[in-house]
Design a protein around this motif. Structure first.
Motif, PDB file in Angstrom:
ATOM      1  N   MET A   9       0.843  -1.208   0.000  1.00  0.00           N
ATOM      2  CA  MET A   9       0.000   0.000   0.000  1.00  0.00           C
ATOM      3  C   MET A   9       0.871   1.248   0.000  1.00  0.00           C
ATOM      4  N   VAL A  10       2.093   1.126  -0.538  1.00  0.00           N
ATOM      5  CA  VAL A  10       3.023   2.269  -0.556  1.00  0.00           C
ATOM      6  C   VAL A  10       3.090   2.843  -1.969  1.00  0.00           C
ATOM      7  N   SER A  11       3.825   3.950  -2.142  1.00  0.00           N
ATOM      8  CA  SER A  11       3.759   4.693  -3.414  1.00  0.00           C
ATOM      9  C   SER A  11       4.627   4.093  -4.518  1.00  0.00           C
ATOM     10  N   ASP A  12       5.701   3.377  -4.154  1.00  0.00           N
ATOM     11  CA  ASP A  12       6.669   2.889  -5.162  1.00  0.00           C
ATOM     12  C   ASP A  12       7.304   4.056  -5.926  1.00  0.00           C
TER      13      ASP A  12
ATOM     14  N   TYR B 198      11.988   6.686  -8.597  1.00  0.00           N
ATOM     15  CA  TYR B 198      11.857   7.923  -9.395  1.00  0.00           C
ATOM     16  C   TYR B 198      12.434   9.116  -8.633  1.00  0.00           C
ATOM     17  N   LEU B 199      12.226   9.129  -7.325  1.00  0.00           N
ATOM     18  CA  LEU B 199      12.789  10.228  -6.517  1.00  0.00           C
ATOM     19  C   LEU B 199      14.306  10.128  -6.494  1.00  0.00           C
ATOM     20  N   HIS B 200      14.809   8.893  -6.333  1.00  0.00           N
ATOM     21  CA  HIS B 200      16.268   8.728  -6.259  1.00  0.00           C
ATOM     22  C   HIS B 200      16.932   9.270  -7.520  1.00  0.00           C
TER      23      HIS B 200
ATOM     24  N   GLY C  80      14.265  -5.636  -6.685  1.00  0.00           N
ATOM     25  CA  GLY C  80      14.988  -4.365  -6.638  1.00  0.00           C
ATOM     26  C   GLY C  80      14.344  -3.372  -5.703  1.00  0.00           C
ATOM     27  N   LYS C  81      13.375  -3.844  -4.843  1.00  0.00           N
ATOM     28  CA  LYS C  81      12.747  -2.922  -3.887  1.00  0.00           C
ATOM     29  C   LYS C  81      12.142  -3.726  -2.743  1.00  0.00           C
ATOM     30  N   MET C  82      12.877  -3.677  -1.591  1.00  0.00           N
ATOM     31  CA  MET C  82      12.385  -4.348  -0.385  1.00  0.00           C
ATOM     32  C   MET C  82      11.338  -3.444   0.263  1.00  0.00           C
TER      33      MET C  82
ATOM     34  N   LEU D 114      16.890  -0.585  -6.222  1.00  0.00           N
ATOM     35  CA  LEU D 114      16.797   0.371  -7.330  1.00  0.00           C
ATOM     36  C   LEU D 114      16.970   1.794  -6.788  1.00  0.00           C
ATOM     37  N   ASP D 115      16.497   2.011  -5.552  1.00  0.00           N
ATOM     38  CA  ASP D 115      16.602   3.349  -4.949  1.00  0.00           C
ATOM     39  C   ASP D 115      17.855   3.486  -4.087  1.00  0.00           C
ATOM     40  N   GLY D 116      18.793   2.559  -4.240  1.00  0.00           N
ATOM     41  CA  GLY D 116      20.018   2.572  -3.418  1.00  0.00           C
ATOM     42  C   GLY D 116      20.944   3.714  -3.775  1.00  0.00           C
ATOM     43  N   ARG D 117      22.101   3.793  -3.087  1.00  0.00           N
ATOM     44  CA  ARG D 117      23.106   4.850  -3.279  1.00  0.00           C
ATOM     45  C   ARG D 117      22.458   6.221  -3.069  1.00  0.00           C
TER      46      ARG D 117
ATOM     47  N   PRO E 156      20.915   9.202  -0.019  1.00  0.00           N
ATOM     48  CA  PRO E 156      20.952   9.628   1.391  1.00  0.00           C
ATOM     49  C   PRO E 156      19.915   8.908   2.258  1.00  0.00           C
ATOM     50  N   ASN E 157      18.753   8.591   1.694  1.00  0.00           N
ATOM     51  CA  ASN E 157      17.736   7.861   2.485  1.00  0.00           C
ATOM     52  C   ASN E 157      18.263   6.501   2.924  1.00  0.00           C
ATOM     53  N   GLY E 158      19.090   5.902   2.072  1.00  0.00           N
ATOM     54  CA  GLY E 158      19.618   4.566   2.382  1.00  0.00           C
ATOM     55  C   GLY E 158      20.660   4.620   3.473  1.00  0.00           C
TER      56      GLY E 158
ATOM     57  N   TRP F  25      20.211   4.538  11.052  1.00  0.00           N
ATOM     58  CA  TRP F  25      19.112   4.482  12.048  1.00  0.00           C
ATOM     59  C   TRP F  25      19.026   3.063  12.609  1.00  0.00           C
ATOM     60  N   SER F  26      19.069   2.088  11.724  1.00  0.00           N
ATOM     61  CA  SER F  26      18.844   0.680  12.116  1.00  0.00           C
ATOM     62  C   SER F  26      20.002   0.136  12.944  1.00  0.00           C
ATOM     63  N   ILE F  27      21.235   0.460  12.510  1.00  0.00           N
ATOM     64  CA  ILE F  27      22.420  -0.163  13.139  1.00  0.00           C
ATOM     65  C   ILE F  27      23.019   0.741  14.222  1.00  0.00           C
TER      66      ILE F  27
HETATM   67  P1  FAD Z   1       6.541   5.421   0.668  1.00  0.00           P
HETATM   68  O1  FAD Z   1       6.150   4.881   1.949  1.00  0.00           O
HETATM   69  O2  FAD Z   1       5.570   5.514  -0.456  1.00  0.00           O
HETATM   70  O3  FAD Z   1       7.312   6.789   0.883  1.00  0.00           O
HETATM   71  C1  FAD Z   1       7.333   7.823  -0.088  1.00  0.00           C
HETATM   72  C2  FAD Z   1       8.700   8.476  -0.059  1.00  0.00           C
HETATM   73  O4  FAD Z   1       8.967   8.984   1.241  1.00  0.00           O
HETATM   74  C3  FAD Z   1       9.847   7.509  -0.353  1.00  0.00           C
HETATM   75  O5  FAD Z   1      10.035   7.336  -1.734  1.00  0.00           O
HETATM   76  C4  FAD Z   1      11.008   8.208   0.302  1.00  0.00           C
HETATM   77  O6  FAD Z   1      11.529   9.218  -0.515  1.00  0.00           O
HETATM   78  C5  FAD Z   1      10.362   8.815   1.534  1.00  0.00           C
HETATM   79  N1  FAD Z   1      10.535   7.899   2.659  1.00  0.00           N
HETATM   80  C6  FAD Z   1       9.690   6.915   3.066  1.00  0.00           C
HETATM   81  N2  FAD Z   1      10.192   6.284   4.152  1.00  0.00           N
HETATM   82  C7  FAD Z   1      11.391   6.882   4.408  1.00  0.00           C
HETATM   83  C8  FAD Z   1      12.408   6.692   5.390  1.00  0.00           C
HETATM   84  N3  FAD Z   1      12.306   5.744   6.344  1.00  0.00           N
HETATM   85  N4  FAD Z   1      13.501   7.487   5.348  1.00  0.00           N
HETATM   86  C9  FAD Z   1      13.623   8.433   4.395  1.00  0.00           C
HETATM   87  N5  FAD Z   1      12.716   8.678   3.433  1.00  0.00           N
HETATM   88  C10 FAD Z   1      11.607   7.900   3.458  1.00  0.00           C
HETATM   89  N6  FAD Z   1      15.074   4.801   0.839  1.00  0.00           N
HETATM   90  C11 FAD Z   1      15.655   5.068  -0.391  1.00  0.00           C
HETATM   91  O7  FAD Z   1      15.162   5.934  -1.131  1.00  0.00           O
HETATM   92  N7  FAD Z   1      16.802   4.412  -0.799  1.00  0.00           N
HETATM   93  C12 FAD Z   1      17.391   3.467  -0.020  1.00  0.00           C
HETATM   94  O8  FAD Z   1      18.431   2.899  -0.400  1.00  0.00           O
HETATM   95  C13 FAD Z   1      16.811   3.163   1.251  1.00  0.00           C
HETATM   96  N8  FAD Z   1      17.384   2.226   2.069  1.00  0.00           N
HETATM   97  C14 FAD Z   1      16.861   2.022   3.323  1.00  0.00           C
HETATM   98  C15 FAD Z   1      17.516   1.118   4.183  1.00  0.00           C
HETATM   99  C16 FAD Z   1      17.026   0.901   5.471  1.00  0.00           C
HETATM  100  C17 FAD Z   1      17.767  -0.050   6.372  1.00  0.00           C
HETATM  101  C18 FAD Z   1      15.869   1.596   5.924  1.00  0.00           C
HETATM  102  C19 FAD Z   1      15.332   1.388   7.308  1.00  0.00           C
HETATM  103  C20 FAD Z   1      15.204   2.494   5.071  1.00  0.00           C
HETATM  104  C21 FAD Z   1      15.700   2.716   3.769  1.00  0.00           C
HETATM  105  N9  FAD Z   1      15.073   3.623   2.883  1.00  0.00           N
HETATM  106  C22 FAD Z   1      15.632   3.879   1.663  1.00  0.00           C
HETATM  107  C23 FAD Z   1      13.880   4.423   3.316  1.00  0.00           C
HETATM  108  C24 FAD Z   1      12.526   3.776   2.953  1.00  0.00           C
HETATM  109  O9  FAD Z   1      12.505   2.438   3.346  1.00  0.00           O
HETATM  110  C25 FAD Z   1      12.254   3.873   1.445  1.00  0.00           C
HETATM  111  O10 FAD Z   1      12.414   5.212   1.037  1.00  0.00           O
HETATM  112  C26 FAD Z   1      10.852   3.420   1.069  1.00  0.00           C
HETATM  113  O11 FAD Z   1      10.646   2.089   1.470  1.00  0.00           O
HETATM  114  C27 FAD Z   1      10.676   3.593  -0.425  1.00  0.00           C
HETATM  115  O12 FAD Z   1       9.480   3.005  -0.881  1.00  0.00           O
HETATM  116  P2  FAD Z   1       8.212   3.920  -1.295  1.00  0.00           P
HETATM  117  O13 FAD Z   1       8.651   5.094  -2.111  1.00  0.00           O
HETATM  118  O14 FAD Z   1       7.205   3.005  -1.870  1.00  0.00           O
HETATM  119  O15 FAD Z   1       7.784   4.427   0.143  1.00  0.00           O
END
Ligand code: FAD
Ligand code: FO1
Length: 448
Positions: free
Chosen positions: A247-250, A254-256, A355-357, A392-395, A397-399, A405-407
């Motif tokens: 139920m997330v946006s995926d 695209y943002l990365h 490519g997207k956990m 796919l969204d790796g490399r 700042p969010n990652g 945060w986790s470790i």
């Molecule tokens: P939605 O829930 O639809 O969120 C929309 C947008 O909000 C995301 O695209 C993202 O830009 C932002 N967002 C959502 N959750 C987070 C969060 N926890 N921190 C920062 N921004 C967030 N995000 C990445 O973009 N690249 C990564 O490599 C990445 N690695 C992660 C590794 C770990 C261990 C953890 C805990 C989180 C990681 N995230 C990463 C953050 C988050 O999990 C993903 O952004 C999110 O799952 C992307 O899926 P979505 O766009 O469908 O999420």
């Protein structure tokens, strides 16, 4: 027009004689792109030429065919859009700062406009270019709704310290960007060979295959946004942490790659869905959590290292350094999902294949790597290696921030002390079982 607070002069006092180059990198889109709009505005103001240059690095932090395929198909769409606007666009392959230098010298460049990007690799590219090129360098923050440098001048402790600073300014910055004006006809040629040729020229790792469930590019990103607003946003608050519900946006790939702007997402959500518990929950992630990541990477040079953790976290890790690890897996065992934990393996396989956990699983996934490696430093290396190789969204700042945060408890607080984790927040299999149907998740991944 582009607000002053979104721009930053990286080389104050320099003169500008000559044309404008927009060195596209993080924001790989034609629409809603403040860096591109600003460069176009300068060219109009100085009545000079404008070129867009994308420097294609041979390698980029472990990026594989999966990433370059997605990125280059998006870049091709940008090339076609710019051509229609008579804006010359060049893809130049090789060492980015060197290639920019060659282009600038061959095209009497007076100003280079660059994208704000807190990653170390980008700061190195830009500082090398500034050292070698005497012209003006103006940075534009096209990634954050509230510009990162403007919203805070320090590394924020947690979301609750940054949130009020963002919220106070949000109304001013969720702006509708103007349309990009064409350049006069005959403003120059474009040169952008097609993705297939570029991929062949790159020596990229082809063992991680492109994904087929998501299509790249600006137009596709807007389609995914529309589908999310219509079909998934209404269930977001309730189901976003359930990996079985999707139920997330995926939107993260695209943002990365900058194929969509977060302003566009936020303003479409507010315009078409309005404010309720679902949009509030979504905008908290899209704005506060995402912009907190840029703040962390911009102000903390060790954003991808144990040394970047808070003192309390470094202390607790030291106190538990010699705790017995129940298991101690090799990188290969992690990479191939060969641990004793079927839930962890399913999350790893979802990342490898799709490519997207799922976001909720990423926390569990990273925390188990801390539990099953010898040291927090090894855990960081392993999590970053796997995340950047398969996501796919790796490399991004969010990652790096999500992994810290986790470790390392970055942006989190201390929790009740326990072996190995110390005071770092703990997550376990039973905690997941209480939250969602673990068996359904595991079998759904095996089936794919
Ligand atoms: P939605 O829930 O639809 O969120 C929309 C947008 O909000 C995301 O695209 C993202 O830009 C932002 N967002 C959502 N959750 C987070 C969060 N926890 N921190 C920062 N921004 C967030 N995000 C990445 O973009 N690249 C990564 O490599 C990445 N690695 C992660 C590794 C770990 C261990 C953890 C805990 C989180 C990681 N995230 C990463 C953050 C988050 O999990 C993903 O952004 C999110 O799952 C992307 O899926 P979505 O766009 O469908 O999420
Ligand atoms: N940016 C570039 O300017 N040139 C590249 O060749 C490049 C390759 C690349 C590959 C994978 C990837 O995930 C990102 C890549 N980027 C590249 C950077 C990307 O555009 C983003 O700017 C950052 O990764 C996010 O800060």
């Amino acid at each position: 027009m582009i607000r002053e607070e979104r721009t930053f002069d990286l080389a104050p006092g320099r003169k500008t004689e000559g044309d404008v180059v927009y060195w596209m990198s993080r924001e790989q889109r034609m629409g809603d792109n403040p860096g591109l709009l600003f460069a176009r505005h300068l060219a109009a103001k100085m009545d000079c030429g404008l070129s867009v240059v994308f420097t294609l690095a041979d390698s980029f932090q472990g990026a594989t065919l999966r990433h370059y395929d997605f990125m280059l198909r998006g870049i091709q769409e940008v090339a076609l859009s710019l051509q229609k606007l008579n804006i010359p666009f060049f893809i130049v392959q090789g060492n980015p700062p060197e290639k920019l230098l060659e282009f600038a010298e061959a095209n009497k460049t007076g100003t280079v406009v660059v994208d704000f990007d807190p990653l170390r690799i980008k700061r190195d590219w830009i500082s090398e270019a500034i050292r070698k090129l005497p012209c003006k360098f103006i940075e534009v923050d096209g990634h954050n709704i509230v510009p990162a440098r403007f919203v805070s001048d320090k590394c924020e402790f947690a979301a609750y310290t940054l949130r009020p600073k963002i919220n106070r300014l949000l109304g001013d910055f969720i702006e509708e960007f103007p349309k990009l004006e064409p350049m006069p006809a005959g403003s120059g040629i474009s040169f952008a060979s097609n993705p297939a040729d570029l991929l062949n020229a790159l020596k990229t790792d082809r063992r991680v295959a492109p994904v087929d469930w998501i299509l790249p590019g600006e137009k596709e990103a807007l389609k995914v946004l529309n589908a999310f607003i219509k079909e998934r946003l209404p269930g977001y608050k309730e189901h976003r942490n359930d990996p079985n519900k999707e139920m997330v946006s995926d939107l993260s790939p695209y943002l990365h790659f900058g194929q969509i702007s977060s302003q566009r997402i936020a303003s479409e959500v507010l315009k078409r869905h309005g404010r309720d518990k679902n949009s509030e929950a979504f905008l908290e992630e899209l704005i506060v959590r995402k912009e907190l990541s840029d703040n962390f990477c911009h102000y903390n040079p060790d954003y991808d290292k144990v040394n970047g953790f808070h003192d309390w976290a470094k202390k607790t890790h030291k106190e538990h350094a010699s705790d017995e690890r129940e298991y101690n897996y090799t990188t290969a065992e992690f990479e191939e999902g060969r641990t004793r934990d079927p839930l962890w393996n399913a999350a790893q396989m979802q990342m490898v294949k799709r490519g997207k956990m799922h976001g909720y699983m990423r926390m569990y996934w990273a925390k188990k790597i801390l539990e099953w490696t010898e040291t927090p430093a090894e855990a960081m290396e392993t999590a970053i290696y796997l995340n950047d190789r398969y996501e796919l969204d790796g490399r991004d700042p969010n990652g790096y921030t999500g992994i810290a945060w986790s470790i390392g408890g970055v942006h989190d607080r201390a929790w009740t002390e326990r072996p190995v984790f110390g005071k770092i927040r703990y997550m376990n299999f039973n905690g997941c079982k209480r939250k969602f149907d673990v068996d359904a998740y595991i079998s759904s991944i095996e089936r794919r």
